[in-house]
Design an enzyme around this catalytic site. Structure first.
Site, mmCIF file in Angstrom:
data_model
loop_
_atom_site.group_PDB
_atom_site.id
_atom_site.type_symbol
_atom_site.label_atom_id
_atom_site.label_comp_id
_atom_site.label_asym_id
_atom_site.label_seq_id
_atom_site.Cartn_x
_atom_site.Cartn_y
_atom_site.Cartn_z
ATOM 1 N N ARG A 1 0.835 -1.212 0.000
ATOM 2 C CA ARG A 1 0.000 0.000 0.000
ATOM 3 C C ARG A 1 0.867 1.259 0.000
ATOM 4 N NH1 ARG A 1 -0.583 4.660 2.791
ATOM 5 N NH2 ARG A 1 -0.216 3.542 4.747
ATOM 6 N N ASP A 2 1.466 1.572 1.140
ATOM 7 C CA ASP A 2 2.261 2.804 1.237
ATOM 8 C C ASP A 2 3.441 2.727 0.261
ATOM 9 O OD1 ASP A 2 3.073 5.262 2.152
ATOM 10 O OD2 ASP A 2 3.238 4.693 4.243
ATOM 11 N N HIS B 1 5.289 4.632 12.684
ATOM 12 C CA HIS B 1 5.263 4.593 11.211
ATOM 13 C C HIS B 1 6.244 5.673 10.745
ATOM 14 C CE1 HIS B 1 2.928 4.123 7.308
ATOM 15 N NE2 HIS B 1 3.499 5.305 7.118
ATOM 16 N N HIS C 1 8.844 7.296 8.128
ATOM 17 C CA HIS C 1 9.443 7.418 6.793
ATOM 18 C C HIS C 1 10.908 7.803 6.992
ATOM 19 C CE1 HIS C 1 5.945 6.968 4.027
ATOM 20 N NE2 HIS C 1 5.319 7.075 5.180
ATOM 21 N N CYS D 1 4.350 9.482 -0.059
ATOM 22 C CA CYS D 1 2.979 9.919 -0.252
ATOM 23 C C CYS D 1 2.985 11.053 -1.269
ATOM 24 C CB CYS D 1 2.389 10.390 1.074
ATOM 25 S SG CYS D 1 0.714 11.009 0.906
ATOM 26 N N ASN E 1 9.056 4.339 3.468
ATOM 27 C CA ASN E 1 9.047 3.901 4.861
ATOM 28 C C ASN E 1 10.392 3.305 5.215
ATOM 29 O OD1 ASN E 1 6.125 3.286 3.699
ATOM 30 N ND2 ASN E 1 5.976 3.781 5.860
HETATM 31 P P1 HMG Z 1 -12.964 14.178 -2.525
HETATM 32 O O1 HMG Z 1 -12.640 14.563 -3.905
HETATM 33 O O2 HMG Z 1 -13.022 15.258 -1.523
HETATM 34 O O3 HMG Z 1 -14.285 13.369 -2.315
HETATM 35 O O4 HMG Z 1 -11.924 13.091 -2.084
HETATM 36 P P2 HMG Z 1 -15.417 12.809 -3.211
HETATM 37 O O5 HMG Z 1 -16.280 12.066 -2.272
HETATM 38 O O6 HMG Z 1 -16.015 13.938 -4.009
HETATM 39 O O7 HMG Z 1 -14.758 11.771 -4.234
HETATM 40 C C1 HMG Z 1 -14.040 12.103 -5.370
HETATM 41 C C2 HMG Z 1 -14.043 10.950 -6.332
HETATM 42 O O8 HMG Z 1 -13.434 9.833 -5.713
HETATM 43 C C3 HMG Z 1 -15.475 10.488 -6.679
HETATM 44 O O9 HMG Z 1 -15.377 9.931 -8.002
HETATM 45 C C4 HMG Z 1 -15.717 9.355 -5.735
HETATM 46 O O10 HMG Z 1 -16.654 8.414 -6.212
HETATM 47 C C5 HMG Z 1 -14.344 8.743 -5.656
HETATM 48 P P3 HMG Z 1 -15.934 10.758 -9.260
HETATM 49 O O11 HMG Z 1 -17.383 10.933 -8.992
HETATM 50 O O12 HMG Z 1 -15.183 12.067 -9.264
HETATM 51 O O13 HMG Z 1 -15.612 9.874 -10.441
HETATM 52 N N1 HMG Z 1 -14.156 8.098 -4.363
HETATM 53 C C6 HMG Z 1 -13.701 6.860 -4.237
HETATM 54 N N2 HMG Z 1 -13.382 5.924 -5.124
HETATM 55 C C7 HMG Z 1 -12.969 4.722 -4.649
HETATM 56 N N3 HMG Z 1 -12.857 4.471 -3.340
HETATM 57 C C8 HMG Z 1 -13.190 5.393 -2.425
HETATM 58 C C9 HMG Z 1 -13.629 6.637 -2.866
HETATM 59 N N4 HMG Z 1 -14.018 7.751 -2.239
HETATM 60 C C10 HMG Z 1 -14.349 8.625 -3.168
HETATM 61 N N5 HMG Z 1 -13.058 5.126 -1.133
HETATM 62 C C11 HMG Z 1 -11.082 11.365 -0.674
HETATM 63 C C12 HMG Z 1 -11.837 12.649 -0.734
HETATM 64 C C13 HMG Z 1 -10.781 11.088 0.775
HETATM 65 C C14 HMG Z 1 -11.931 10.258 -1.265
HETATM 66 C C15 HMG Z 1 -9.789 11.496 -1.511
HETATM 67 O O14 HMG Z 1 -9.131 12.660 -1.123
HETATM 68 C C16 HMG Z 1 -8.896 10.331 -1.295
HETATM 69 O O15 HMG Z 1 -9.203 9.248 -1.761
HETATM 70 N N6 HMG Z 1 -7.788 10.526 -0.609
HETATM 71 C C17 HMG Z 1 -6.862 9.450 -0.294
HETATM 72 C C18 HMG Z 1 -5.495 9.888 -0.541
HETATM 73 C C19 HMG Z 1 -4.545 8.808 -0.149
HETATM 74 O O16 HMG Z 1 -4.815 7.635 -0.288
HETATM 75 N N7 HMG Z 1 -3.345 9.217 0.333
HETATM 76 C C20 HMG Z 1 -2.309 8.328 0.721
HETATM 77 C C21 HMG Z 1 -2.609 7.571 1.945
HETATM 78 S S1 HMG Z 1 -2.314 8.435 3.433
HETATM 79 C C22 HMG Z 1 -0.670 8.157 3.752
HETATM 80 O O17 HMG Z 1 0.046 7.700 2.933
HETATM 81 C C23 HMG Z 1 -0.155 8.426 5.146
HETATM 82 C C24 HMG Z 1 0.065 7.134 5.948
HETATM 83 O O18 HMG Z 1 0.935 6.251 5.289
HETATM 84 C C25 HMG Z 1 0.644 7.469 7.293
HETATM 85 C C26 HMG Z 1 1.805 8.426 7.180
HETATM 86 O O19 HMG Z 1 2.790 8.139 6.514
HETATM 87 O O20 HMG Z 1 1.659 9.479 7.785
HETATM 88 C C27 HMG Z 1 -1.257 6.412 6.170
HETATM 89 MG MG MG Z 2 3.123 6.430 5.226
#
Ligand code: HMG
Ligand code: MG
Length: 609
Positions: free
Chosen positions: A16-17, A216, A218, A249, A258
């Site tokens: 994933r990450d 966690h 990085h 990210c 990581n």
């Molecule tokens: P948004 O644009 O504000 O919300 O996104 P939305 O509800 O309007 O959705 C936009 C589009 O995404 C729509 O599609 C939804 O259907 C679709 P469209 O109508 O435009 O074709 N959608 C989805 N599709 C599949 N699965 C879903 C989903 N939700 C909406 N679950 C949202 C808000 C949160 C969805 C978006 O910003 C998002 O997906 N963000 C995730 C980003 C991400 O994954 N970042 C990396 C992970 S975090 C990280 O790495 C940190 C971590 O490792 C810890 C650390 O290191 O600190 C965890």
């Molecule tokens: Mg991370």
């Protein structure tokens, strides 16, 4: 300080990450293979993917394919008794999709800081907490376990340093929402041990139980391993990491991957702290995924241990390094099963034909039927214009332990016509390989004995694992390596072949490499992919003629037969309708030739096998 040695739990976040920030598409089968390899290496918690907006993270847009694959389904069924396969979800939609696929653990994620929260999940910190609370509540009602992440525990790419109170607020909120543990994310990888100790002391002094926290880290500033050690010393026992240090990210510009799982396991192992992970297998997985992604392995321990496990540079002609050395992010080769006659699997990938001996419980000994089928298969491939290469490999621990010597099944010691028939069977097989106009490759997954050695050395090129080896064990049984001697003596040289035959000793991979008898030692799948990808650039006709030249030198070396044979090859290669004309034209136009595409685009529509 005396350190207690309880186990630590490693949460492998590579699939994933690790993958989420890679721009070029990683094929789903590579992701599935990665998960499987991590599990095989003993990792008991693996974050499989994320179900997020495909626009936000296009790399993981295939999450449904990953979760719906039978190999992952099988893992999800075992998501109990200490095995955990969480999936990252940002909202209710993600939860619903994940649960459709039988996911039993999700991870929700919020940021302690406003800037990253907006960039990453398009909402404020408080809105993120509300969303996470809703998702966690629904998940728990559905019997799904919830883990939490707080990002940017030390700094935010947009807002700067993070107040510890902001982290405390997020951790408390996630625990109140029902998360069984909260992973503290140094998303930017800027923290150092002093920050780690300070934050942990702050959180625990404000009532957060140590056992509810995970780390966690990085590794942007190279502090991740030190941070983990510091956190461990403070009492933390759960750490997230990513094989070969993959990761980052897209919403944290400049942040690196990581901490590498290999570095973590190495550190704990050396401190006598068990992780349950097989470091050697993990190192192989790190090397493999780095090759698949055409990127260098970011694990320092992984790289060092991998080099150490290879034959020494000056004693090894290992010249095959990466499957993707020429093509960025070329997918690893996918094989289609054509047929499974007795004791064999036959697969095809483009113009490559792979024959896998499949009697692992019997050491892949060759039965009479297998000898005949192998011969027929190779003869058919030899006359098939759509086949360019023939690979012989095997399943299980051994490559091939020779002829079947089982009671009642072996023609050995029966004399008479049984002897003649067996002689003809063996000779036909080895001749079919030796006289093949195709490039023949033995991919030795393990040790070979007797006739198995012949099988490998009738081939043009050999690759092997570090556990492979060759033993001409015949003399021990009162036998001699008769039919295979033609190939063994030719390839090994008289003196060494004699010594090996008479001593019946095991010649290990390192010695085989040092003697130039294998072209690559290491992780076999990666080596084979690398070789086959490289050979795409080599014309089938040119390869056939080259083989002919080597044979002329061997059979007629220095005599008239060699000169006239060379003239024949020369005339053929100069023909206006030959492959040379095609290759030259592409060269002059400054284009690289893909001979596999050329072969497959020509002649008959269907391969004979
Ligand atoms: P948004 O644009 O504000 O919300 O996104 P939305 O509800 O309007 O959705 C936009 C589009 O995404 C729509 O599609 C939804 O259907 C679709 P469209 O109508 O435009 O074709 N959608 C989805 N599709 C599949 N699965 C879903 C989903 N939700 C909406 N679950 C949202 C808000 C949160 C969805 C978006 O910003 C998002 O997906 N963000 C995730 C980003 C991400 O994954 N970042 C990396 C992970 S975090 C990280 O790495 C940190 C971590 O490792 C810890 C650390 O290191 O600190 C965890
Ligand atoms: Mg991370």
């Amino acid at each position: 300080m005396t350190i207690q040695t309880p186990q630590v739990r490693i949460v492998e976040v590579g699939p994933r990450d690790g993958l989420q920030n890679i721009r070029e598409k990683v094929p789903t089968p590579t992701k599935l293979a990665l998960i499987q390899r991590l599990r095989d290496a003993g990792l008991r918690t693996i974050e499989l993917t994320s179900v997020v907006s495909p626009r936000a993270i296009p790399q993981l847009a295939d999450c449904r394919d990953v979760l719906g694959n039978s190999s992952v389904k099988a893992l999800l069924q075992h998501d109990q008794a200490g095995l955990r396969f969480p999936v990252l979800v940002p909202n209710v939609k993600g939860l619903e999709i994940a649960t459709q696929y039988g996911v039993k653990e999700i991870a929700v994620f919020i940021s302690a800081t406003e800037g990253f929260s907006k960039a990453n999940i398009n909402c404020s910190v408080e809105q993120g907490i509300t969303r996470a609370r809703e998702v966690a509540g629904l998940a728990r009602k559905a019997g799904v376990v919830v883990r939490g992440y707080v990002s940017c525990i030390f700094a935010d790419p947009y807002d700067g340093p993070t107040p510890e109170a902001a982290v405390l607020h997020c951790v408390t909120s996630l625990l109140d929402a029902g998360c069984y543990e909260v992973s503290l994310g140094d998303t930017l990888g800027v923290g150092s041990p002093a920050n780690v100790r300070s934050l942990i002391q702050y959180l625990t002094s404000h009532g957060i139980p140590m056992e509810k926290l995970a780390g966690h880290f990085h590794d942007t500033y190279g502090q991740a391993v030190a941070n983990i050690w510091e956190a461990y010393s403070c009492g933390m026992r759960v750490f997230d990491s990513s094989v070969s240090g993959l990761g980052g990210c897209p919403f944290a510009p400049g942040a690196k991957g990581n901490v590498a799982s290999e570095d973590l396991v190495y550190m704990f192992q050396n401190a006598g702290i068990s992780t349950g992970v097989d470091l050697a297998k993990l190192v192989q997985t790190g090397e493999w995924i780095s090759q698949q992604l055409s990127q260098s392995n970011s694990s320092r321990a992984g790289k060092a241990l991998s080099i150490k496990s290879q034959p020494k540079k000056n004693s090894s002609p290992t010249n095959i390094k990466s499957p993707n050395s020429s093509a960025k992010n070329t997918p690893f080769l996918e094989w289609t099963l054509i047929s499974s006659p007795e004791g064999l699997h036959i697969h095809r990938n483009g113009s490559n034909l792979k024959i896998t001996l499949n009697r692992p419980k019997n050491g892949n000994t060759l039965t009479s039927t297998m000898l005949t089928t192998l011969t027929e298969t190779i003869q058919t491939a030899n006359s098939d214009s759509l086949t360019t290469r023939i690979i012989i490999t095997a399943t299980g621990r051994f490559f091939c332990t020779g002829m079947d010597l089982g009671k009642g099944t072996s023609p050995v010691a029966q004399g008479g016509s049984a002897s003649d028939t067996q002689f003809n069977r063996l000779t036909a097989l080895f001749e079919a390989i030796d006289t093949s106009p195709k490039v023949t490759i033995a991919a030795m997954n393990g040790p070979a004995f007797g006739g198995g050695v012949g099988l490998a050395f009738a081939c043009d090129i050999r690759l092997c694992t570090s556990t492979a080896g060759c033993t001409l064990s015949e003399v021990k049984l009162g036998l001699a390596p008769a039919t295979i001697s033609k190939y063994v003596v030719r390839e090994w040289g008289v003196s060494f072949a004699r010594e090996a035959m008479l001593s019946a000793r095991s010649i290990g991979a390192e010695e085989l490499a040092a003697r130039g008898l294998v072209s690559g030692v290491g992780e076999l799948e990666g080596l084979l992919d690398a070789l086959l990808i490289r050979l795409k650039g080599c014309s089938p006709g040119g390869s056939r003629m080259s083989k002919e030249l080597v044979k002329l030198a061997w059979v007629h070396g220095g005599r008239e037969g060699q000169v006239s044979g060379i003239k024949g090859v020369f005339d053929e290669m100069m023909r206006a309708d030959g492959e040379g004309a095609v290759g030259l034209k592409e060269f002059q136009a400054g284009r690289k030739m893909d001979w596999d595409a050329f072969v497959l685009g020509q002649g008959q529509a269907k391969a004979k096998l």
